[in-house]
Design a protein around this motif. Structure first.
Motif, PDB file in Angstrom:
ATOM      1  N   ARG A  93      80.934  47.217  39.616  1.00 58.59           N
ATOM      2  CA  ARG A  93      81.008  47.704  41.418  1.00 58.59           C
ATOM      3  C   ARG A  93      82.604  48.267  41.796  1.00 58.59           C
ATOM      4  N   HIS A  94      83.776  48.376  41.223  1.00 65.38           N
ATOM      5  CA  HIS A  94      84.959  48.609  40.763  1.00 65.38           C
ATOM      6  C   HIS A  94      84.298  49.888  41.497  1.00 65.38           C
ATOM      7  N   GLN A  95      85.622  50.123  42.753  1.00 66.77           N
ATOM      8  CA  GLN A  95      85.910  50.974  43.505  1.00 66.77           C
ATOM      9  C   GLN A  95      86.788  51.976  43.593  1.00 66.77           C
ATOM     10  N   GLU A  96      86.756  53.287  43.709  1.00 63.73           N
ATOM     11  CA  GLU A  96      88.358  54.493  43.839  1.00 63.73           C
ATOM     12  C   GLU A  96      87.900  55.192  44.447  1.00 63.73           C
ATOM     13  N   THR A  97      89.396  55.704  45.182  1.00 63.78           N
ATOM     14  CA  THR A  97      88.647  56.932  46.452  1.00 63.78           C
ATOM     15  C   THR A  97      89.524  57.381  45.990  1.00 63.78           C
ATOM     16  N   PHE A  98      89.203  59.367  45.878  1.00 68.83           N
ATOM     17  CA  PHE A  98      89.797  60.492  45.896  1.00 68.83           C
ATOM     18  C   PHE A  98      90.320  61.262  47.298  1.00 68.83           C
ATOM     19  N   GLY A  99      91.258  61.730  46.885  1.00 66.39           N
ATOM     20  CA  GLY A  99      91.509  62.715  48.157  1.00 66.39           C
ATOM     21  C   GLY A  99      92.329  64.125  47.132  1.00 66.39           C
ATOM     22  N   ARG A 100      92.242  64.999  47.970  1.00 67.67           N
ATOM     23  CA  ARG A 100      93.306  66.491  47.850  1.00 67.67           C
ATOM     24  C   ARG A 100      94.329  66.198  47.034  1.00 67.67           C
ATOM     25  N   GLY A 101      94.431  67.345  45.688  1.00 66.78           N
ATOM     26  CA  GLY A 101      94.495  67.200  44.480  1.00 66.78           C
ATOM     27  C   GLY A 101      94.662  65.646  43.282  1.00 66.78           C
ATOM     28  N   ASP A 102      93.491  65.265  43.633  1.00 61.74           N
ATOM     29  CA  ASP A 102      93.104  64.117  42.497  1.00 61.74           C
ATOM     30  C   ASP A 102      92.796  64.802  41.502  1.00 61.74           C
ATOM     31  N   LEU A 103      92.647  64.272  40.883  1.00 65.56           N
ATOM     32  CA  LEU A 103      91.938  64.447  39.253  1.00 65.56           C
ATOM     33  C   LEU A 103      91.498  63.354  38.505  1.00 65.56           C
ATOM     34  N   HIS A 104      90.360  63.389  38.766  1.00 62.35           N
ATOM     35  CA  HIS A 104      90.161  61.909  37.466  1.00 62.35           C
ATOM     36  C   HIS A 104      88.547  62.216  36.302  1.00 62.35           C
ATOM     37  N   MET A 105      87.909  61.707  36.118  1.00 64.71           N
ATOM     38  CA  MET A 105      87.174  62.188  34.638  1.00 64.71           C
ATOM     39  C   MET A 105      85.689  60.842  34.410  1.00 64.71           C
ATOM     40  N   VAL A 106      84.763  61.085  34.485  1.00 64.43           N
ATOM     41  CA  VAL A 106      83.427  60.857  33.789  1.00 64.43           C
ATOM     42  C   VAL A 106      83.039  61.047  32.543  1.00 64.43           C
ATOM     43  N   HIS A 107      82.273  60.480  32.174  1.00 68.29           N
ATOM     44  CA  HIS A 107      81.505  60.773  30.912  1.00 68.29           C
ATOM     45  C   HIS A 107      80.401  60.088  31.052  1.00 68.29           C
TER      46      HIS A 107
END
Length: 332
Positions: A93-107
């Motif tokens: 259950r690792h969590q990461e928080t993203f804000g304005r300008g962030d890029l992330h990817m899920v599959h």
């Protein structure tokens, strides 16, 4: 284009959930179901889809059972423009928080739990989450699945290289969506995947896995973006561009003409400058700016050169173009 504004308040969230289900095989829930607000625009770019979305805080999740039942093997890349996202995945259950300008990817092959939330501290009503999403088949990436898995669900850098170029390119596509013709779509989709590939290759230290044609197309896009950012500089020239990109002048010319239907770098710079000046001359807000100053604003310092080039490109002088454009605006 999908908008909830014209729907009854009680129906908005269910409609939004149905629309999302066509692009993301996930469950969706919200605490704002009684008065949900959302907009979404989709742009098809061959095998790539660009999604511009704005929505009230909501939660999206995909379980292991959902993966086993149906997996389209798609990558979902998200550029967050406003609001916040908290992404949880894995047994830990690792969590990461993203804000304005962030890029992330899920599959789509991996479960995830994504919570959108309002980041404002003041103001009436709830804020929205604004994002640009890119969906594409995972098979288009030249990396083995275990390498891609290592990049999922974490913030990816966007300050240099292709990582800095990609957000600008996606935002530019979004701004120009209405003007793009069907013939341009597949090429632009290819460029998006090329930029994602070269960007991820750097993160994975796997540049050798990037095909030469992908590397070349990404380089051309980087060159075009650099030119557009520096059109105001009268010193912008092919030698300066080659130096910045650490390539020889002869390679720059060969690479650019191969990927620009034979157009040279110098001709492309001139065309971009003239088009920006043409746009400014038609702007009523800039009617008081002298023509030579408009030209200089885009790196053309000699008024006579500008007048000749403009006449050759558009069939009338800068002054005639401005007069016609402003008269048309006044008559509207």
């Amino acid at each position: 284009m999908f908008r909830t504004g014209s729907l009854p308040a009680k129906e908005r969230f269910d409609c939004w959930r149905e629309v999302i289900g066509r692009t993301r095989a996930s469950e969706v829930a919200t605490t704002h179901a009684d008065d949900f607000h959302a907009d979404m625009r989709s742009l098809d770019l061959g095998p790539v889809s660009l999604l511009r979305s704005s929505f009230s805080p909501a939660r999206f999740w995909r379980t292991e059972r959902m993966v086993q039942r149906s997996d389209s093997e798609m990558c979902h890349l998200t550029l967050l423009l406003d609001g916040g996202l908290a992404l949880t995945r894995g047994a830990a259950r690792h969590q990461e928080t993203f804000g304005r300008g962030d890029l992330h990817m899920v599959h789509s092959s991996h479960p995830f739990d994504l919570q959108g939330f309002d980041t404002r501290t003041t103001g009436p009503g709830e804020g929205r989450i604004e994002a640009l999403g890119v969906d594409f088949p995972a098979a288009l990436l030249p990396f083995p699945p275990h390498q891609v898995r290592d990049l999922l669900s974490r913030s990816l850098p966007t300050r240099e290289g292709a990582g800095a170029l990609l957000p600008d390119f996606l935002l530019g596509l979004d701004r120009q969506a209405a003007a793009l013709g069907p013939a341009e779509a597949p090429r632009l989709g290819t460029v998006v995947v090329d930029l994602v590939t070269t960007w991820l290759a750097r993160e994975l230290d796997a540049q050798a896995a990037v095909p030469d044609d992908v590397r070349r197309r990404a380089m051309v896009e980087s060159i075009r973006t650099f030119i557009q950012r520096n059109l105001h500089d009268p010193e912008l020239s092919p030698p300066a561009i080659a130096t910045v990109h650490h390539i020889s002048l002869s390679y720059l010319h060969r690479l650019f003409t191969q990927h620009s239907q034979g157009e040279t770098v110098a001709a492309w710079i001139r065309g971009q400058r003239l088009e920006r000046a043409r746009r400014d001359l038609a702007d009523p807000a800039l009617r008081a700016v002298p023509i030579h100053a408009v030209a200089a604003r885009w790196g053309i310092t000699r008024a006579s050169d500008f007048s000749r080039a403009f006449q050759a490109a558009y069939g009338l002088s800068p002054r005639e173009h401005r007069s016609r454009a402003l008269s048309a605006c006044a008559g509207e």
